[in-house]
Design a protein around this motif. Structure first.
Motif, PDB file in Angstrom:
ATOM      1  N   GLY A   5      32.354  22.460 -66.303  1.00 34.52           N
ATOM      2  CA  GLY A   5      32.312  21.462 -65.242  1.00 34.52           C
ATOM      3  C   GLY A   5      32.152  20.076 -65.813  1.00 34.52           C
ATOM      4  O   GLY A   5      32.256  19.863 -67.019  1.00 34.52           O
ATOM      5  N   ARG A   6      31.852  19.130 -64.941  1.00 31.56           N
ATOM      6  CA  ARG A   6      31.718  17.747 -65.390  1.00 31.56           C
ATOM      7  C   ARG A   6      30.481  17.591 -66.270  1.00 31.56           C
ATOM      8  O   ARG A   6      29.532  18.380 -66.205  1.00 31.56           O
ATOM      9  N   GLY A   7      30.510  16.571 -67.108  1.00 26.09           N
ATOM     10  CA  GLY A   7      29.453  16.354 -68.092  1.00 26.09           C
ATOM     11  C   GLY A   7      28.069  16.172 -67.514  1.00 26.09           C
ATOM     12  O   GLY A   7      27.071  16.492 -68.156  1.00 26.09           O
ATOM     13  N   ALA A   8      27.963  15.662 -66.291  1.00 24.62           N
ATOM     14  CA  ALA A   8      26.655  15.437 -65.678  1.00 24.62           C
ATOM     15  C   ALA A   8      25.857  16.734 -65.529  1.00 24.62           C
ATOM     16  O   ALA A   8      24.630  16.705 -65.474  1.00 24.62           O
ATOM     17  N   LEU A   9      26.541  17.874 -65.500  1.00 20.45           N
ATOM     18  CA  LEU A   9      25.833  19.156 -65.401  1.00 20.45           C
ATOM     19  C   LEU A   9      24.899  19.371 -66.594  1.00 20.45           C
ATOM     20  O   LEU A   9      23.864  20.018 -66.471  1.00 20.45           O
ATOM     21  N   ALA A  10      25.266  18.814 -67.751  1.00 23.48           N
ATOM     22  CA  ALA A  10      24.430  18.948 -68.942  1.00 23.48           C
ATOM     23  C   ALA A  10      23.077  18.274 -68.741  1.00 23.48           C
ATOM     24  O   ALA A  10      22.072  18.692 -69.310  1.00 23.48           O
ATOM     25  N   ASP A  11      23.041  17.212 -67.929  1.00 21.26           N
ATOM     26  CA  ASP A  11      21.785  16.516 -67.658  1.00 21.26           C
ATOM     27  C   ASP A  11      21.018  17.141 -66.500  1.00 21.26           C
ATOM     28  O   ASP A  11      19.798  17.079 -66.452  1.00 21.26           O
ATOM     29  N   LEU A  12      21.737  17.732 -65.553  1.00 17.18           N
ATOM     30  CA  LEU A  12      21.103  18.271 -64.352  1.00 17.18           C
ATOM     31  C   LEU A  12      20.511  19.658 -64.553  1.00 17.18           C
ATOM     32  O   LEU A  12      19.429  19.958 -64.049  1.00 17.18           O
ATOM     33  N   LEU A  13      21.230  20.513 -65.266  1.00 16.95           N
ATOM     34  CA  LEU A  13      20.814  21.911 -65.423  1.00 16.95           C
ATOM     35  C   LEU A  13      19.904  22.095 -66.624  1.00 16.95           C
ATOM     36  O   LEU A  13      19.949  21.324 -67.581  1.00 16.95           O
ATOM     37  N   GLN A  14      19.096  23.157 -66.571  1.00 18.63           N
ATOM     38  CA  GLN A  14      18.230  23.550 -67.677  1.00 18.63           C
ATOM     39  C   GLN A  14      18.378  25.047 -67.901  1.00 18.63           C
ATOM     40  O   GLN A  14      18.742  25.789 -66.979  1.00 18.63           O
ATOM     41  N   GLU A  15      18.071  25.476 -69.110  1.00 14.97           N
ATOM     42  CA  GLU A  15      18.056  26.909 -69.375  1.00 14.97           C
ATOM     43  C   GLU A  15      17.049  27.560 -68.442  1.00 14.97           C
ATOM     44  O   GLU A  15      15.972  27.025 -68.204  1.00 14.97           O
ATOM     45  N   GLY A  16      17.427  28.703 -67.870  1.00 11.86           N
ATOM     46  CA  GLY A  16      16.552  29.416 -66.954  1.00 11.86           C
ATOM     47  C   GLY A  16      16.848  29.146 -65.490  1.00 11.86           C
ATOM     48  O   GLY A  16      16.325  29.836 -64.623  1.00 11.86           O
TER      49      GLY A  16
END
Length: 123
Positions: free
Chosen positions: A69-80
């Motif tokens: 998905g878009r790059g912002a998902l890397a900032d929004l999501l966390q492991e778990g």
């Protein structure tokens, strides 16, 4: 520009939740609740499902399911984080009970994440 491409290739929409402390009880004990992190985010799903054994070592290798998905998902999501994928195709099954295992951002020329690949695992 990456956002436009992601929407064109989107096979699913992603919803993610996480357990967070929302308050404290009378005795200072934490009170947790499920919080919505992302809702309706277009992603491209790859079920993985590839499993093979390396001939030289005998090691079993499996590809896990991923979404891009878009790059912002890397900032929004966390492991778990808990993930639900709703298919774009009518009549297809919703995938739930998934958990974020890892997040890999692909950075562009401006040092901003242009896309993110999220590895998932069934819970």
């Amino acid at each position: 520009m990456a956002r436009h491409r992601n929407r064109q290739r989107a096979t699913h929409t992603l919803a993610a939740t996480r357990e967070e402390q929302v308050d404290e009880g009378d005795h200072g004990d934490p009170i947790y609740d499920t919080v919505d992190i992302v809702e309706g985010e277009p992603v491209q799903f790859d079920s993985g499902g590839t499993s093979f054994v390396r001939g030289d070592t005998g090691e079993r290798v499996e590809r896990t399911p991923t979404v891009e998905g878009r790059g912002a998902l890397a900032d929004l999501l966390q492991e778990g984080d808990d993930v639900t994928l709703r298919p774009a195709a009518p009549g297809a099954s919703t995938l739930s009970g998934l958990e974020v295992v890892s997040i890999d951002a692909d950075y562009g020329r401006r040092a901003r994440a242009g896309s993110a690949t999220i590895e998932l695992e069934g819970v």
